[in-house]
Design a protein around this motif. Structure first.
Motif, PDB file in Angstrom:
ATOM      1  N   PRO A 168      37.463  47.506  32.749  1.00 30.62           N
ATOM      2  CA  PRO A 168      36.299  47.330  33.633  1.00 30.62           C
ATOM      3  C   PRO A 168      36.605  46.343  34.760  1.00 30.62           C
ATOM      4  CG  PRO A 168      35.651  47.172  31.322  1.00 30.62           C
ATOM      5  CD  PRO A 168      37.145  47.163  31.345  1.00 30.62           C
ATOM      6  N   ALA A 169      36.044  46.600  35.926  1.00 29.54           N
ATOM      7  CA  ALA A 169      36.190  45.673  37.058  1.00 29.54           C
ATOM      8  C   ALA A 169      35.503  44.346  36.746  1.00 29.54           C
ATOM      9  CB  ALA A 169      35.595  46.287  38.315  1.00 29.54           C
ATOM     10  N   ARG A 170      36.003  43.294  37.367  1.00 33.68           N
ATOM     11  CA  ARG A 170      35.412  41.969  37.163  1.00 33.68           C
ATOM     12  C   ARG A 170      34.054  41.849  37.864  1.00 33.68           C
ATOM     13  NH1 ARG A 170      37.292  38.333  33.676  1.00 33.68           N
ATOM     14  NH2 ARG A 170      37.228  36.573  35.107  1.00 33.68           N
ATOM     15  N   PHE A 171      33.947  42.495  39.024  1.00 32.38           N
ATOM     16  CA  PHE A 171      32.711  42.460  39.800  1.00 32.38           C
ATOM     17  C   PHE A 171      32.777  43.563  40.852  1.00 32.38           C
ATOM     18  CE2 PHE A 171      35.623  39.022  41.182  1.00 32.38           C
ATOM     19  CZ  PHE A 171      36.003  39.518  42.415  1.00 32.38           C
ATOM     20  N   GLU A 172      31.674  43.799  41.518  1.00 26.79           N
ATOM     21  CA  GLU A 172      31.630  44.795  42.584  1.00 26.79           C
ATOM     22  C   GLU A 172      32.543  44.337  43.735  1.00 26.79           C
ATOM     23  OE1 GLU A 172      29.615  47.770  42.648  1.00 26.79           O
ATOM     24  OE2 GLU A 172      29.589  47.234  40.518  1.00 26.79           O
ATOM     25  N   PRO A 173      33.274  45.259  44.359  1.00 24.96           N
ATOM     26  CA  PRO A 173      34.199  44.868  45.437  1.00 24.96           C
ATOM     27  C   PRO A 173      33.511  44.024  46.507  1.00 24.96           C
ATOM     28  CG  PRO A 173      34.551  47.161  44.854  1.00 24.96           C
ATOM     29  CD  PRO A 173      33.331  46.711  44.092  1.00 24.96           C
ATOM     30  N   GLY A 174      34.151  42.890  46.842  1.00 22.16           N
ATOM     31  CA  GLY A 174      33.656  42.039  47.905  1.00 22.16           C
ATOM     32  C   GLY A 174      32.571  41.064  47.519  1.00 22.16           C
ATOM     33  N   THR A 175      32.180  41.036  46.239  1.00 22.17           N
ATOM     34  CA  THR A 175      31.060  40.186  45.835  1.00 22.17           C
ATOM     35  C   THR A 175      31.492  38.922  45.093  1.00 22.17           C
ATOM     36  OG1 THR A 175      30.727  41.331  43.713  1.00 22.17           O
ATOM     37  CG2 THR A 175      29.552  42.190  45.657  1.00 22.17           C
ATOM     38  N   GLY A 176      32.772  38.726  44.893  1.00 26.77           N
ATOM     39  CA  GLY A 176      33.254  37.552  44.173  1.00 26.77           C
ATOM     40  C   GLY A 176      34.706  37.285  44.499  1.00 26.77           C
ATOM     41  N   TRP A 177      35.267  36.308  43.806  1.00 25.60           N
ATOM     42  CA  TRP A 177      36.691  35.985  43.974  1.00 25.60           C
ATOM     43  C   TRP A 177      37.297  35.810  42.595  1.00 25.60           C
ATOM     44  CZ3 TRP A 177      40.329  32.324  42.610  1.00 25.60           C
ATOM     45  CH2 TRP A 177      41.543  32.360  43.315  1.00 25.60           C
ATOM     46  N   SER A 178      38.421  36.489  42.345  1.00 27.79           N
ATOM     47  CA  SER A 178      39.121  36.363  41.074  1.00 27.79           C
ATOM     48  C   SER A 178      40.589  36.700  41.296  1.00 27.79           C
ATOM     49  CB  SER A 178      38.522  37.304  40.020  1.00 27.79           C
ATOM     50  OG  SER A 178      39.172  37.132  38.779  1.00 27.79           O
ATOM     51  N   TYR A 179      41.448  35.745  40.985  1.00 26.38           N
ATOM     52  CA  TYR A 179      42.887  35.886  41.204  1.00 26.38           C
ATOM     53  C   TYR A 179      43.432  36.993  40.310  1.00 26.38           C
ATOM     54  CZ  TYR A 179      47.632  34.152  42.132  1.00 26.38           C
ATOM     55  OH  TYR A 179      48.944  34.016  42.532  1.00 26.38           O
ATOM     56  N   SER A 180      44.036  38.004  40.915  1.00 27.47           N
ATOM     57  CA  SER A 180      44.513  39.162  40.154  1.00 27.47           C
ATOM     58  C   SER A 180      45.844  39.645  40.697  1.00 27.47           C
ATOM     59  CB  SER A 180      43.487  40.301  40.220  1.00 27.47           C
ATOM     60  OG  SER A 180      43.995  41.465  39.601  1.00 27.47           O
ATOM     61  N   ASN A 181      46.858  39.625  39.848  1.00 27.05           N
ATOM     62  CA  ASN A 181      48.166  40.136  40.238  1.00 27.05           C
ATOM     63  C   ASN A 181      48.108  41.615  40.621  1.00 27.05           C
ATOM     64  OD1 ASN A 181      50.001  37.807  39.781  1.00 27.05           O
ATOM     65  ND2 ASN A 181      49.260  37.974  37.682  1.00 27.05           N
ATOM     66  N   THR A 182      47.145  42.328  40.062  1.00 30.16           N
ATOM     67  CA  THR A 182      47.018  43.762  40.346  1.00 30.16           C
ATOM     68  C   THR A 182      46.820  44.022  41.835  1.00 30.16           C
ATOM     69  OG1 THR A 182      45.964  43.970  38.183  1.00 30.16           O
ATOM     70  CG2 THR A 182      45.835  45.876  39.656  1.00 30.16           C
ATOM     71  N   ASN A 183      46.104  43.129  42.513  1.00 29.99           N
ATOM     72  CA  ASN A 183      45.877  43.306  43.951  1.00 29.99           C
ATOM     73  C   ASN A 183      47.194  43.457  44.708  1.00 29.99           C
ATOM     74  OD1 ASN A 183      42.980  43.070  44.117  1.00 29.99           O
ATOM     75  ND2 ASN A 183      43.194  40.890  43.689  1.00 29.99           N
ATOM     76  N   TYR A 184      48.177  42.679  44.319  1.00 31.48           N
ATOM     77  CA  TYR A 184      49.431  42.674  45.066  1.00 31.48           C
ATOM     78  C   TYR A 184      50.380  43.796  44.654  1.00 31.48           C
ATOM     79  CZ  TYR A 184      48.116  38.871  47.974  1.00 31.48           C
ATOM     80  OH  TYR A 184      47.485  38.140  48.945  1.00 31.48           O
ATOM     81  N   VAL A 185      50.213  44.314  43.451  1.00 29.65           N
ATOM     82  CA  VAL A 185      50.969  45.526  43.101  1.00 29.65           C
ATOM     83  C   VAL A 185      50.357  46.723  43.826  1.00 29.65           C
ATOM     84  CG1 VAL A 185      51.863  46.952  41.237  1.00 29.65           C
ATOM     85  CG2 VAL A 185      51.575  44.502  40.880  1.00 29.65           C
ATOM     86  N   LEU A 186      49.032  46.735  43.968  1.00 31.64           N
ATOM     87  CA  LEU A 186      48.385  47.768  44.794  1.00 31.64           C
ATOM     88  C   LEU A 186      48.851  47.661  46.244  1.00 31.64           C
ATOM     89  CD1 LEU A 186      44.776  47.693  43.295  1.00 31.64           C
ATOM     90  CD2 LEU A 186      46.236  49.736  43.464  1.00 31.64           C
ATOM     91  N   ALA A 187      49.020  46.434  46.736  1.00 30.89           N
ATOM     92  CA  ALA A 187      49.530  46.258  48.105  1.00 30.89           C
ATOM     93  C   ALA A 187      50.931  46.837  48.231  1.00 30.89           C
ATOM     94  CB  ALA A 187      49.531  44.776  48.470  1.00 30.89           C
ATOM     95  N   ARG A 188      51.749  46.668  47.208  1.00 35.89           N
ATOM     96  CA  ARG A 188      53.091  47.251  47.215  1.00 35.89           C
ATOM     97  C   ARG A 188      53.015  48.782  47.300  1.00 35.89           C
ATOM     98  NH1 ARG A 188      58.142  46.110  43.496  1.00 35.89           N
ATOM     99  NH2 ARG A 188      59.356  47.981  43.932  1.00 35.89           N
ATOM    100  N   LEU A 189      52.158  49.372  46.454  1.00 35.07           N
ATOM    101  CA  LEU A 189      52.022  50.836  46.465  1.00 35.07           C
ATOM    102  C   LEU A 189      51.501  51.323  47.809  1.00 35.07           C
ATOM    103  CD1 LEU A 189      50.561  51.506  42.892  1.00 35.07           C
ATOM    104  CD2 LEU A 189      52.953  51.602  43.630  1.00 35.07           C
ATOM    105  N   LEU A 190      50.601  50.553  48.415  1.00 35.55           N
ATOM    106  CA  LEU A 190      50.092  50.897  49.741  1.00 35.55           C
ATOM    107  C   LEU A 190      51.220  50.893  50.768  1.00 35.55           C
ATOM    108  CD1 LEU A 190      47.767  51.241  51.851  1.00 35.55           C
ATOM    109  CD2 LEU A 190      47.641  48.722  51.899  1.00 35.55           C
ATOM    110  N   ILE A 191      52.035  49.866  50.756  1.00 31.31           N
ATOM    111  CA  ILE A 191      53.158  49.761  51.696  1.00 31.31           C
ATOM    112  C   ILE A 191      54.084  50.960  51.542  1.00 31.31           C
ATOM    113  CG2 ILE A 191      55.268  48.443  52.171  1.00 31.31           C
ATOM    114  CD1 ILE A 191      53.554  45.909  51.394  1.00 31.31           C
ATOM    115  N   GLU A 192      54.407  51.305  50.315  1.00 27.66           N
ATOM    116  CA  GLU A 192      55.338  52.409  50.077  1.00 27.66           C
ATOM    117  C   GLU A 192      54.725  53.752  50.469  1.00 27.66           C
ATOM    118  OE1 GLU A 192      58.085  50.471  46.553  1.00 27.66           O
ATOM    119  OE2 GLU A 192      56.443  51.797  45.953  1.00 27.66           O
ATOM    120  N   ALA A 193      53.407  53.925  50.223  1.00 28.11           N
ATOM    121  CA  ALA A 193      52.757  55.185  50.568  1.00 28.11           C
ATOM    122  C   ALA A 193      52.700  55.381  52.080  1.00 28.11           C
ATOM    123  CB  ALA A 193      51.347  55.219  49.981  1.00 28.11           C
TER     124      ALA A 193
END
Length: 375
Positions: A168-193
């Motif tokens: 489950p997500a920690r909160f609705e997108p844009g409504t909070g702040w939570s340090y997550s390594n997943t964000n930066y692996v998604l950034a990697r996949l975005l760069i490669e795509a």
């Protein structure tokens, strides 16, 4: 009587202050530390402690270290370079470029870099009531022994993201702040795509190559560390194991890179000095977003720290099992601090408080004007 200090006096005081600071860090429990400070007076480099457990040789002043989450600043800079090239916008939905996995369409590129997406952290999450929800096997907590036994296992970035998005997500997108390594692996996949090229190639094309960062490595699943280096250790039960060689793919783009104090200085001074990004994007990167952490907000891949003396430092730190790194700079890149540390780590993360104290001590002695004015 007012005494006017000579350049030699000032240099001696600087050496004494910085030398005392890094020795205090060793005395707090670290095996070794190497510090590099660059400012209008030039460069100061020093090290204290030992490169190996039980040894007497100091850590190499410019050795190779795993830099942990300091990787995130490199990744954010790369994403922003692609924004500058017009490949995508900061407020574009990531799902536009990554139809698989099924990502919440409200999550934007900015939210990934800012940790405001709400996605589960694949290395595990601690809820407000203290409950820990595990993710991939990590060295900390009850699974520490499993990580040690399987520290050469290869983890695919896509698998880490799939694991996170199944939670489950920690909160609705844009409504909070939570340090997550997943964000930066998604950034990697975005760069490669978007680019059609592997992440290490794009990092070299846009960041490492232009800045000639020859000591910086994107290791992917390689366990090797270029020489010279200070050793990293992990204590489990009665054993203390040299874990300098470890597969960093369990962290992926959340914290897998290798660098040196010299390269970290070159990178952060170039970044904040405007050599990598157009001024508007650099301003976006350094705009603080509230985190709930006292005196520490977050921009896009950087912490915006308020020192005890009221100054502002743009920084990131990182830890990678027996290795740690600190990188900080004035907002204009004119004064930088880069440091690497080696230690004996353990499942209880007992070195954690000492690491936080080391960061506060170094930021204060280097950037707090009340102290720095006398060095």
């Amino acid at each position: 009587m007012i005494r006017i200090l000579s350049d030699q006096d000032s240099s001696s005081m600087r050496t004494a202050a910085y030398g005392a600071a890094i020795q205090d860090i060793v005395d707090s429990g670290f095996l070794g530390v190497s510090l590099r400070v660059n400012d209008e007076r030039g460069e100061w480099v020093g090290s204290a402690g030992a490169a190996e457990w039980g040894g007497t040789e100091k850590p190499p002043a410019n050795g190779h270290h795993r830099i942990g989450s300091t990787t995130k600043t490199f990744t954010a800079a790369l994403v922003l370079r692609l924004v500058a090239e017009g490949r995508f916008g900061l407020d574009d939905p990531v799902a536009t470029y990554l139809p698989e996995p099924a990502l919440d369409e409200r999550i934007t590129v900015r939210m990934l870099l800012q940790h405001t997406s709400g996605v589960f952290n694949f290395t595990g999450e601690v809820d407000e009531d203290g409950t820990f929800t595990p993710g991939v096997t990590i060295p900390y907590g009850p699974a520490g022994g499993d990580w040690l036994d399987n520290r050469f296992t290869v983890h695919r970035p896509q698998d880490l993201v799939d694991l996170a998005l199944a939670k489950p997500a920690r909160f609705e997108p844009g409504t909070g702040w939570s340090y997550s390594n997943t964000n930066y692996v998604l950034a990697r996949l975005l760069i490669e795509a978007v680019t059609g090229r592997p992440f290490p190639e794009e990092m070299h094309r846009l960041i490492l190559g232009p800045l000639a960062l020859s000591g910086t490595v994107v290791p992917d699943a390689s366990p090797e560390l270029p020489e010279p280096y200070a050793h990293a250790y992990y204590r489990h039960g009665d054993m203390t194991v040299d874990v300098t060689r470890q597969n960093p793919s369990w962290l992926s783009t959340g914290g897998d890179m290798i660098s040196t104090t010299q390269d970290l200085h070159t990178f952060i001074s170039a970044l904040l000095g405007g050599r990598l990004l157009p001024a508007p994007l650099l301003a976006e990167m350094c705009t603080p977003h509230p985190t709930g952490i006292p005196a520490m907000d977050y921009g896009l891949g950087v912490f915006v720290v308020t020192t005890d003396g009221g100054g502002t430092v743009i920084s990131h730190n990182g830890a990678a099992i027996g290795h740690a790194a600190l990188m900080g700079s004035t907002p204009d890149g004119s004064k930088t601090l880069t440091a690497v540390l080696n230690c004996v780590d353990d499942a209880a993360l007992s070195i954690g408080p000492a690491f936080q104290d080391a960061q506060r001590r170094l930021l204060s002695v280097v950037f707090d004007d009340r102290q720095a004015a006398h060095l």
